[in-house]
Design a protein around this motif. Structure first.
Motif, PDB file in Angstrom:
ATOM      1  N   UNK A  40       0.871  -1.183   0.000  1.00 21.55           N
ATOM      2  CA  UNK A  40       0.000   0.000   0.000  1.00 21.55           C
ATOM      3  C   UNK A  40       0.899   1.220   0.000  1.00 21.55           C
ATOM      4  N   UNK A  41       0.841   1.996  -1.033  1.00 23.95           N
ATOM      5  CA  UNK A  41       1.644   3.207  -1.128  1.00 23.95           C
ATOM      6  C   UNK A  41       0.728   4.400  -0.990  1.00 23.95           C
ATOM      7  N   UNK A  42       0.976   5.196   0.010  1.00 26.32           N
ATOM      8  CA  UNK A  42       0.116   6.351   0.246  1.00 26.32           C
ATOM      9  C   UNK A  42       0.802   7.345   1.149  1.00 26.32           C
ATOM     10  N   UNK A  43       0.086   8.377   1.467  1.00 22.25           N
ATOM     11  CA  UNK A  43       0.624   9.396   2.365  1.00 22.25           C
ATOM     12  C   UNK A  43       0.627   8.889   3.792  1.00 22.25           C
ATOM     13  N   UNK A  44       1.541   9.386   4.566  1.00 19.65           N
ATOM     14  CA  UNK A  44       1.576   9.077   5.985  1.00 19.65           C
ATOM     15  C   UNK A  44       0.571   9.972   6.693  1.00 19.65           C
ATOM     16  N   UNK A  45      -0.482   9.393   7.198  1.00 17.73           N
ATOM     17  CA  UNK A  45      -1.534  10.173   7.838  1.00 17.73           C
ATOM     18  C   UNK A  45      -2.159   9.337   8.944  1.00 17.73           C
ATOM     19  N   UNK A  46      -1.887   9.705  10.175  1.00 17.62           N
ATOM     20  CA  UNK A  46      -2.372   8.919  11.308  1.00 17.62           C
ATOM     21  C   UNK A  46      -3.888   8.977  11.455  1.00 17.62           C
ATOM     22  N   UNK A  47      -4.530   9.913  10.767  1.00 20.81           N
ATOM     23  CA  UNK A  47      -5.989   9.996  10.856  1.00 20.81           C
ATOM     24  C   UNK A  47      -6.659   8.915  10.024  1.00 20.81           C
ATOM     25  N   UNK A  48      -5.920   8.307   9.124  1.00 13.06           N
ATOM     26  CA  UNK A  48      -6.489   7.272   8.253  1.00 13.06           C
ATOM     27  C   UNK A  48      -5.495   6.123   8.106  1.00 13.06           C
ATOM     28  N   UNK A  49      -5.294   5.336   9.167  1.00 14.19           N
ATOM     29  CA  UNK A  49      -4.335   4.228   9.076  1.00 14.19           C
ATOM     30  C   UNK A  49      -4.810   3.161   8.081  1.00 14.19           C
ATOM     31  N   UNK A  50      -3.859   2.533   7.420  1.00 16.93           N
ATOM     32  CA  UNK A  50      -4.172   1.562   6.375  1.00 16.93           C
ATOM     33  C   UNK A  50      -5.041   0.419   6.902  1.00 16.93           C
TER      34      UNK A  50
END
Length: 75
Positions: A40-50
């Motif tokens: 999973x390649x995405x932005x690092x965002x703790x509000x939306x964990x993978x």
């Protein structure tokens, strides 16, 4: 207010250490369970964990969240 937040963070970290590292088989079991078949390649965002977005358990998806913007792919 800052002191209260820092205290909450440190207390939470202490509880984590006791609960997670206090269980000697936690990481052994977790290691056996981890066999990701997806990157999973995405932005690092703790509000939306993978794992929340994909409704998966730890180790089901290998997440790379600290990436730079990629140039557009030629079609």
């Amino acid at each position: 207010l800052e002191g209260v937040m820092i205290r909450m963070l440190l207390d939470g970290n202490r509880r984590f250490v006791v609960e997670v590292f206090g269980d000697p088989v936690h990481f052994t079991d977790l290691r056996r369970e981890q066999s990701p078949t997806v990157l999973w390649t995405g932005r690092s965002d703790s509000r939306a964990p993978v794992d929340t977005l994909t409704e998966t358990n730890a180790g089901a998806v290998f997440a790379n969240g600290n990436i730079q913007p990629w140039p557009p792919c030629p079609v």
